[in-house]
Scaffold this motif. Sequence first.
Motif, PDB file in Angstrom:
ATOM      1  N   LEU A  55      97.208  73.016  15.137  1.00 23.25           N
ATOM      2  CA  LEU A  55      97.039  73.094  13.696  1.00 23.25           C
ATOM      3  C   LEU A  55      98.411  73.183  13.054  1.00 23.25           C
ATOM      4  CD1 LEU A  55      94.115  75.611  13.048  1.00 23.25           C
ATOM      5  CD2 LEU A  55      94.074  73.133  12.904  1.00 23.25           C
ATOM      6  N   TYR A  56      98.606  72.455  11.977  1.00 18.80           N
ATOM      7  CA  TYR A  56      99.876  72.465  11.273  1.00 18.80           C
ATOM      8  C   TYR A  56      99.827  73.527  10.178  1.00 18.80           C
ATOM      9  CZ  TYR A  56     100.925  67.895  13.379  1.00 18.80           C
ATOM     10  OH  TYR A  56     101.188  66.871  14.246  1.00 18.80           O
ATOM     11  N   ALA A  57     100.851  74.372  10.137  1.00 16.27           N
ATOM     12  CA  ALA A  57     100.974  75.383   9.092  1.00 16.27           C
ATOM     13  C   ALA A  57     102.393  75.338   8.550  1.00 16.27           C
ATOM     14  CB  ALA A  57     100.657  76.774   9.653  1.00 16.27           C
ATOM     15  N   PHE A  58     102.548  75.745   7.304  1.00 13.29           N
ATOM     16  CA  PHE A  58     103.852  75.673   6.646  1.00 13.29           C
ATOM     17  C   PHE A  58     104.141  76.973   5.924  1.00 13.29           C
ATOM     18  CE2 PHE A  58     102.219  71.499   7.324  1.00 13.29           C
ATOM     19  CZ  PHE A  58     103.305  70.845   7.889  1.00 13.29           C
ATOM     20  N   SER A  59     105.403  77.387   6.001  1.00 12.23           N
ATOM     21  CA  SER A  59     105.811  78.667   5.430  1.00 12.23           C
ATOM     22  C   SER A  59     106.076  78.590   3.929  1.00 12.23           C
ATOM     23  CB  SER A  59     107.065  79.178   6.145  1.00 12.23           C
ATOM     24  OG  SER A  59     108.148  78.280   5.961  1.00 12.23           O
TER      25      SER A  59
ATOM     26  N   ALA B  58     102.047  86.889   7.491  1.00 10.33           N
ATOM     27  CA  ALA B  58     102.455  86.004   6.397  1.00 10.33           C
ATOM     28  C   ALA B  58     101.336  85.057   5.965  1.00 10.33           C
ATOM     29  CB  ALA B  58     103.665  85.179   6.828  1.00 10.33           C
ATOM     30  N   PRO B  59     101.245  84.807   4.655  1.00 15.07           N
ATOM     31  CA  PRO B  59     100.383  83.715   4.209  1.00 15.07           C
ATOM     32  C   PRO B  59     101.095  82.392   4.484  1.00 15.07           C
ATOM     33  CG  PRO B  59     101.440  84.764   2.333  1.00 15.07           C
ATOM     34  CD  PRO B  59     101.866  85.529   3.544  1.00 15.07           C
ATOM     35  N   VAL B  60     100.360  81.442   5.032  1.00 10.36           N
ATOM     36  CA  VAL B  60     100.908  80.114   5.315  1.00 10.36           C
ATOM     37  C   VAL B  60     100.002  79.067   4.684  1.00 10.36           C
ATOM     38  CG1 VAL B  60     102.087  80.803   7.444  1.00 10.36           C
ATOM     39  CG2 VAL B  60      99.726  79.988   7.560  1.00 10.36           C
ATOM     40  N   MET B  61     100.523  77.873   4.526  1.00 17.12           N
ATOM     41  CA  MET B  61      99.767  76.759   3.959  1.00 17.12           C
ATOM     42  C   MET B  61      99.342  75.819   5.083  1.00 17.12           C
ATOM     43  SD  MET B  61     102.072  76.009   0.658  1.00 17.12           S
ATOM     44  CE  MET B  61     103.464  77.048   1.002  1.00 17.12           C
ATOM     45  N   VAL B  62      98.074  75.455   5.067  1.00 20.36           N
ATOM     46  CA  VAL B  62      97.521  74.527   6.050  1.00 20.36           C
ATOM     47  C   VAL B  62      96.998  73.317   5.294  1.00 20.36           C
ATOM     48  CG1 VAL B  62      95.839  74.194   7.899  1.00 20.36           C
ATOM     49  CG2 VAL B  62      96.892  76.449   7.571  1.00 20.36           C
ATOM     50  N   PRO B  63      97.579  72.133   5.541  1.00 20.98           N
ATOM     51  CA  PRO B  63      97.097  70.935   4.834  1.00 20.98           C
ATOM     52  C   PRO B  63      95.650  70.623   5.199  1.00 20.98           C
ATOM     53  CG  PRO B  63      99.067  70.454   6.149  1.00 20.98           C
ATOM     54  CD  PRO B  63      98.664  71.846   6.455  1.00 20.98           C
ATOM     55  N   VAL B  64      94.946  70.045   4.236  1.00 23.80           N
ATOM     56  CA  VAL B  64      93.544  69.682   4.403  1.00 23.80           C
ATOM     57  C   VAL B  64      93.425  68.164   4.306  1.00 23.80           C
ATOM     58  CG1 VAL B  64      91.220  69.961   3.451  1.00 23.80           C
ATOM     59  CG2 VAL B  64      92.836  71.871   3.393  1.00 23.80           C
ATOM     60  N   THR B  65      92.694  67.565   5.239  1.00 16.23           N
ATOM     61  CA  THR B  65      92.486  66.115   5.235  1.00 16.23           C
ATOM     62  C   THR B  65      91.507  65.722   4.137  1.00 16.23           C
ATOM     63  OG1 THR B  65      90.597  66.141   6.752  1.00 16.23           O
ATOM     64  CG2 THR B  65      92.804  66.082   7.749  1.00 16.23           C
TER      65      THR B  65
ATOM     66  N   GLU C  29      99.744  63.233  -3.309  1.00 22.43           N
ATOM     67  CA  GLU C  29      99.456  64.655  -3.431  1.00 22.43           C
ATOM     68  C   GLU C  29      98.705  65.116  -2.187  1.00 22.43           C
ATOM     69  OE1 GLU C  29      96.816  67.386  -6.355  1.00 22.43           O
ATOM     70  OE2 GLU C  29      98.275  66.041  -7.298  1.00 22.43           O
ATOM     71  N   TRP C  30      99.074  66.279  -1.668  1.00 23.73           N
ATOM     72  CA  TRP C  30      98.448  66.853  -0.475  1.00 23.73           C
ATOM     73  C   TRP C  30      97.699  68.118  -0.862  1.00 23.73           C
ATOM     74  CZ3 TRP C  30      99.585  66.050   5.056  1.00 23.73           C
ATOM     75  CH2 TRP C  30     100.136  64.802   5.296  1.00 23.73           C
ATOM     76  N   SER C  31      96.464  68.225  -0.407  1.00 20.30           N
ATOM     77  CA  SER C  31      95.694  69.451  -0.594  1.00 20.30           C
ATOM     78  C   SER C  31      95.996  70.394   0.562  1.00 20.30           C
ATOM     79  CB  SER C  31      94.201  69.150  -0.621  1.00 20.30           C
ATOM     80  OG  SER C  31      93.892  68.329  -1.719  1.00 20.30           O
ATOM     81  N   TYR C  32      95.948  71.695   0.279  1.00 17.57           N
ATOM     82  CA  TYR C  32      96.149  72.675   1.340  1.00 17.57           C
ATOM     83  C   TYR C  32      95.393  73.950   1.001  1.00 17.57           C
ATOM     84  CZ  TYR C  32      99.628  74.828  -1.771  1.00 17.57           C
ATOM     85  OH  TYR C  32     100.255  75.421  -2.825  1.00 17.57           O
TER      86      TYR C  32
ATOM     87  N   TRP D 196      91.132  70.866   8.520  1.00 22.75           N
ATOM     88  CA  TRP D 196      92.527  71.276   8.545  1.00 22.75           C
ATOM     89  C   TRP D 196      93.315  70.274   9.361  1.00 22.75           C
ATOM     90  CZ3 TRP D 196      92.368  77.289   9.414  1.00 22.75           C
ATOM     91  CH2 TRP D 196      91.788  77.873   8.291  1.00 22.75           C
ATOM     92  N   TRP D 197      94.518  69.968   8.910  1.00 20.73           N
ATOM     93  CA  TRP D 197      95.363  68.968   9.558  1.00 20.73           C
ATOM     94  C   TRP D 197      95.736  69.459  10.955  1.00 20.73           C
ATOM     95  CZ3 TRP D 197      96.575  64.407   7.074  1.00 20.73           C
ATOM     96  CH2 TRP D 197      97.390  63.554   7.788  1.00 20.73           C
TER      97      TRP D 197
END
Length: 135
Positions: A53-57, A30-37, A76-79, A42-43
């Motif tokens: 590492l935090y990832a989001f579906s 699966a492609p997941v989203m990883v927030p960027v500081t 706003e959060w970059s990922y 990577w967060w």
Amino acid sequence: MGGGGLAARAAELGSDRYDPAGLLAEFRAAPVMVPVTAEGSWWAADLGGVRWLYAFSSEAALSRFAVERDGGAGNEWSYVSVYGARLLDVALPGLGVPAGVVLDVAGPSPAFFPPGAGGVPGPATVALRGADRRG
């Protein structure tokens, strides 16, 4: 980015349908989203000698985390979007410390992919002791 299948599989934890190997396979594909500081990293959070590492579906899952983290400030959060396999096979070993991934940490069914045999390769793993493999 639709992580509905991945989130649904993670929600099976504790049920008769739960299949850890299936969850891992689904995460890897699966492609997941990883927030960027703000610094471009990577967060992640360090806890108990492990870097998580935090990832989001989905964007909704990332949004839940952002609201919890920012107190609803609406920032706003970059990922970046990356396949789970790339996180496990490339990103985590590249950290050089025991590392794992936590998926949808602020959601109702977070999933943890800890550093250990079967999920996270190479230098990102830790040796697990005991018959139950929990250390």
